[in-house]
Write a protein that holds these residues in place. Structure first.
Motif, PDB file in Angstrom:
ATOM      1  N   ASN A 107       0.820  -1.202   0.000  1.00  0.00           N
ATOM      2  CA  ASN A 107       0.000   0.000   0.000  1.00  0.00           C
ATOM      3  C   ASN A 107       0.858   1.259   0.000  1.00  0.00           C
ATOM      4  O   ASN A 107       0.556   2.225  -0.703  1.00  0.00           O
ATOM      5  CB  ASN A 107      -0.952   0.004   1.203  1.00  0.00           C
ATOM      6  N   ALA A 108       1.945   1.266   0.765  1.00  0.00           N
ATOM      7  CA  ALA A 108       2.837   2.429   0.792  1.00  0.00           C
ATOM      8  C   ALA A 108       3.463   2.662  -0.585  1.00  0.00           C
ATOM      9  O   ALA A 108       3.551   3.811  -1.048  1.00  0.00           O
ATOM     10  CB  ALA A 108       3.923   2.248   1.844  1.00  0.00           C
ATOM     11  N   LEU A 109       3.877   1.592  -1.249  1.00  0.00           N
ATOM     12  CA  LEU A 109       4.445   1.728  -2.594  1.00  0.00           C
ATOM     13  C   LEU A 109       3.399   2.222  -3.591  1.00  0.00           C
ATOM     14  O   LEU A 109       3.692   3.076  -4.439  1.00  0.00           O
ATOM     15  CB  LEU A 109       5.040   0.399  -3.050  1.00  0.00           C
ATOM     16  N   SER A 110       2.199   1.706  -3.493  1.00  0.00           N
ATOM     17  CA  SER A 110       1.117   2.154  -4.382  1.00  0.00           C
ATOM     18  C   SER A 110       0.808   3.626  -4.158  1.00  0.00           C
ATOM     19  O   SER A 110       0.654   4.388  -5.117  1.00  0.00           O
ATOM     20  CB  SER A 110      -0.153   1.331  -4.139  1.00  0.00           C
ATOM     21  N   TYR A 111       0.729   4.023  -2.893  1.00  0.00           N
ATOM     22  CA  TYR A 111       0.424   5.419  -2.577  1.00  0.00           C
ATOM     23  C   TYR A 111       1.521   6.330  -3.120  1.00  0.00           C
ATOM     24  O   TYR A 111       1.241   7.372  -3.711  1.00  0.00           O
ATOM     25  CB  TYR A 111       0.275   5.587  -1.059  1.00  0.00           C
ATOM     26  N   HIS A 112       2.769   5.927  -2.942  1.00  0.00           N
ATOM     27  CA  HIS A 112       3.891   6.726  -3.444  1.00  0.00           C
ATOM     28  C   HIS A 112       3.822   6.854  -4.968  1.00  0.00           C
ATOM     29  O   HIS A 112       4.020   7.951  -5.517  1.00  0.00           O
ATOM     30  CB  HIS A 112       5.218   6.101  -3.020  1.00  0.00           C
ATOM     31  N   ALA A 113       3.550   5.760  -5.663  1.00  0.00           N
ATOM     32  CA  ALA A 113       3.451   5.800  -7.122  1.00  0.00           C
ATOM     33  C   ALA A 113       2.305   6.710  -7.566  1.00  0.00           C
ATOM     34  O   ALA A 113       2.464   7.504  -8.511  1.00  0.00           O
ATOM     35  CB  ALA A 113       3.258   4.393  -7.674  1.00  0.00           C
ATOM     36  N   LEU A 114       1.160   6.597  -6.895  1.00  0.00           N
ATOM     37  CA  LEU A 114       0.027   7.447  -7.242  1.00  0.00           C
ATOM     38  C   LEU A 114       0.335   8.920  -7.025  1.00  0.00           C
ATOM     39  O   LEU A 114      -0.010   9.769  -7.864  1.00  0.00           O
ATOM     40  CB  LEU A 114      -1.208   7.049  -6.423  1.00  0.00           C
ATOM     41  N   THR A 115       0.993   9.253  -5.919  1.00  0.00           N
ATOM     42  CA  THR A 115       1.327  10.660  -5.669  1.00  0.00           C
ATOM     43  C   THR A 115       2.309  11.177  -6.715  1.00  0.00           C
ATOM     44  O   THR A 115       2.229  12.343  -7.111  1.00  0.00           O
ATOM     45  CB  THR A 115       1.908  10.876  -4.259  1.00  0.00           C
ATOM     46  N   GLN A 116       3.227  10.327  -7.189  1.00  0.00           N
ATOM     47  CA  GLN A 116       4.169  10.748  -8.225  1.00  0.00           C
ATOM     48  C   GLN A 116       3.438  11.039  -9.539  1.00  0.00           C
ATOM     49  O   GLN A 116       3.755  12.011 -10.229  1.00  0.00           O
ATOM     50  CB  GLN A 116       5.242   9.681  -8.438  1.00  0.00           C
ATOM     51  N   VAL A 117       2.463  10.217  -9.890  1.00  0.00           N
ATOM     52  CA  VAL A 117       1.701  10.444 -11.119  1.00  0.00           C
ATOM     53  C   VAL A 117       0.892  11.729 -11.014  1.00  0.00           C
ATOM     54  O   VAL A 117       0.885  12.549 -11.937  1.00  0.00           O
ATOM     55  CB  VAL A 117       0.779   9.236 -11.430  1.00  0.00           C
ATOM     56  N   VAL A 118       0.216  11.927  -9.889  1.00  0.00           N
ATOM     57  CA  VAL A 118      -0.587  13.144  -9.705  1.00  0.00           C
ATOM     58  C   VAL A 118       0.320  14.371  -9.713  1.00  0.00           C
ATOM     59  O   VAL A 118       0.016  15.376 -10.368  1.00  0.00           O
ATOM     60  CB  VAL A 118      -1.414  13.070  -8.400  1.00  0.00           C
ATOM     61  N   ALA A 119       1.453  14.302  -9.043  1.00  0.00           N
ATOM     62  CA  ALA A 119       2.388  15.442  -9.026  1.00  0.00           C
ATOM     63  C   ALA A 119       2.902  15.725 -10.429  1.00  0.00           C
ATOM     64  O   ALA A 119       3.054  16.900 -10.811  1.00  0.00           O
ATOM     65  CB  ALA A 119       3.543  15.144  -8.079  1.00  0.00           C
ATOM     66  N   GLY A 120       3.171  14.693 -11.205  1.00  0.00           N
ATOM     67  CA  GLY A 120       3.617  14.892 -12.583  1.00  0.00           C
ATOM     68  C   GLY A 120       2.571  15.562 -13.440  1.00  0.00           C
ATOM     69  O   GLY A 120       2.891  16.430 -14.269  1.00  0.00           O
ATOM     70  N   ARG A 121       1.321  15.192 -13.236  1.00  0.00           N
ATOM     71  CA  ARG A 121       0.234  15.845 -13.993  1.00  0.00           C
ATOM     72  C   ARG A 121       0.124  17.311 -13.608  1.00  0.00           C
ATOM     73  O   ARG A 121      -0.015  18.171 -14.473  1.00  0.00           O
ATOM     74  CB  ARG A 121      -1.084  15.117 -13.743  1.00  0.00           C
ATOM     75  N   TYR A 122       0.216  17.612 -12.314  1.00  0.00           N
ATOM     76  CA  TYR A 122       0.162  19.010 -11.890  1.00  0.00           C
ATOM     77  C   TYR A 122       1.363  19.793 -12.410  1.00  0.00           C
ATOM     78  O   TYR A 122       1.235  20.949 -12.806  1.00  0.00           O
ATOM     79  CB  TYR A 122       0.081  19.110 -10.360  1.00  0.00           C
ATOM     80  N   ALA A 123       2.522  19.163 -12.437  1.00  0.00           N
ATOM     81  CA  ALA A 123       3.717  19.829 -12.964  1.00  0.00           C
ATOM     82  C   ALA A 123       3.550  20.135 -14.452  1.00  0.00           C
ATOM     83  O   ALA A 123       3.957  21.203 -14.930  1.00  0.00           O
ATOM     84  CB  ALA A 123       4.949  18.966 -12.728  1.00  0.00           C
ATOM     85  N   SER A 124       2.936  19.219 -15.183  1.00  0.00           N
ATOM     86  CA  SER A 124       2.682  19.457 -16.612  1.00  0.00           C
ATOM     87  C   SER A 124       1.742  20.630 -16.804  1.00  0.00           C
ATOM     88  O   SER A 124       1.956  21.471 -17.676  1.00  0.00           O
ATOM     89  CB  SER A 124       2.087  18.208 -17.263  1.00  0.00           C
ATOM     90  N   TRP A 125       0.687  20.677 -16.006  1.00  0.00           N
ATOM     91  CA  TRP A 125      -0.248  21.803 -16.108  1.00  0.00           C
ATOM     92  C   TRP A 125       0.460  23.107 -15.758  1.00  0.00           C
ATOM     93  O   TRP A 125       0.241  24.133 -16.400  1.00  0.00           O
ATOM     94  CB  TRP A 125      -1.443  21.597 -15.197  1.00  0.00           C
ATOM     95  N   HIS A 126       1.286  23.081 -14.737  1.00  0.00           N
ATOM     96  CA  HIS A 126       2.035  24.273 -14.330  1.00  0.00           C
ATOM     97  C   HIS A 126       2.932  24.748 -15.468  1.00  0.00           C
ATOM     98  O   HIS A 126       3.014  25.945 -15.761  1.00  0.00           O
ATOM     99  CB  HIS A 126       2.866  23.955 -13.082  1.00  0.00           C
ATOM    100  N   TYR A 127       3.586  23.826 -16.127  1.00  0.00           N
ATOM    101  CA  TYR A 127       4.474  24.143 -17.244  1.00  0.00           C
ATOM    102  C   TYR A 127       3.693  24.792 -18.388  1.00  0.00           C
ATOM    103  O   TYR A 127       4.110  25.799 -18.945  1.00  0.00           O
ATOM    104  CB  TYR A 127       5.171  22.860 -17.723  1.00  0.00           C
ATOM    105  N   VAL A 128       2.540  24.219 -18.720  1.00  0.00           N
ATOM    106  CA  VAL A 128       1.719  24.751 -19.817  1.00  0.00           C
ATOM    107  C   VAL A 128       1.161  26.124 -19.458  1.00  0.00           C
ATOM    108  O   VAL A 128       1.197  27.058 -20.268  1.00  0.00           O
ATOM    109  CB  VAL A 128       0.588  23.758 -20.168  1.00  0.00           C
ATOM    110  N   ILE A 129       0.658  26.263 -18.248  1.00  0.00           N
ATOM    111  CA  ILE A 129       0.068  27.538 -17.822  1.00  0.00           C
ATOM    112  C   ILE A 129       1.103  28.647 -17.834  1.00  0.00           C
ATOM    113  O   ILE A 129       0.811  29.788 -18.202  1.00  0.00           O
ATOM    114  CB  ILE A 129      -0.594  27.392 -16.432  1.00  0.00           C
TER     115      ILE A 129
END
Length: 133
Positions: A107-129
Motif C-alpha cells: 500500500n505504501a508503494l502504491s500510494y507513493h506511485a500514485l502521488t508521483q503520477v498526480v504530481a507529474g500531472r500538476y507539474a505538466s499543467w504548471h508548465y503549460v500555464i
C-alpha cells in the motif's frame, strides 16, 4: 465540471483516497492483533474501479430486465469489508501480522506511485500555464 477534471484525474484521486483508507484499516488490524474475536478489515476498491473504467459508453436501461449500468466513475468509492469467515487462532482473531505487514508495504508503494503520477500531472499543467517556463 472542473477545468482540469478528467476520468484519469478522477480515478487517480479516488485511488489515493482508497490507499489512505487502506492504510487506516491495516493500522486498525495491527492494533487489534491481540483482541479476542477481532476480524480483520479488507478494503475493496480496485474491482469496482476497473468495472467503471472499462465501460465505453453509458448504458441506458429502458426495461427492468436489462443489465444494470455499472457505477459511474464519480460514484466509485472504497469500502471496508470484515472477513468473518476465517480464524487464525482459537480466540477467533484472524489477523496475520506477516500478511498485514506485506499489505502495508504494498500500500505504501502504491500510494507513493500514485502521488508521483498526480504530481507529474500538476507539474505538466504548471508548465503549460506558465508558457513553458
Amino acid at each position: 465540471m472542473e477545468l482540469f477534471a478528467s476520468p484519469l484525474q478522477t480515478a487517480l484521486l479516488k485511488a489515493l483516497d482508497a490507499a489512505a483508507l487502506r492504510q487506516r484499516v491495516i493500522a486498525d488490524n495491527l492494533a487489534n492483533v491481540d483482541t479476542p474475536g477481532f476480524k480483520k478489515g479488507v478494503v475493496r476498491f480496485e474491482e469496482e474501479l476497473k468495472r467503471a473504467l472499462n465501460v465505453p459508453l453509458p448504458l441506458k436501461t429502458t426495461d427492468p430486465r436489462h443489465f444494470p449500468s455499472p457505477v459511474p466513475l464519480e460514484e466509485v468509492s472504497p469500502r471496508v469489508e470484515r472477513d468473518y469467515f476465517t480464524s487464525m487462532r482459537a480466540d477467533g482473531n484472524n489477523v496475520d501480522v506477516d500478511e498485514q505487514m506485506v499489505n502495508l508495504l504494498v500500500n505504501a508503494l502504491s500510494y507513493h506511485a500514485l502521488t508521483q503520477v498526480v504530481a507529474g500531472r500538476y507539474a505538466s499543467w504548471h508548465y503549460v500555464i506558465n508558457g513553458g517556463r
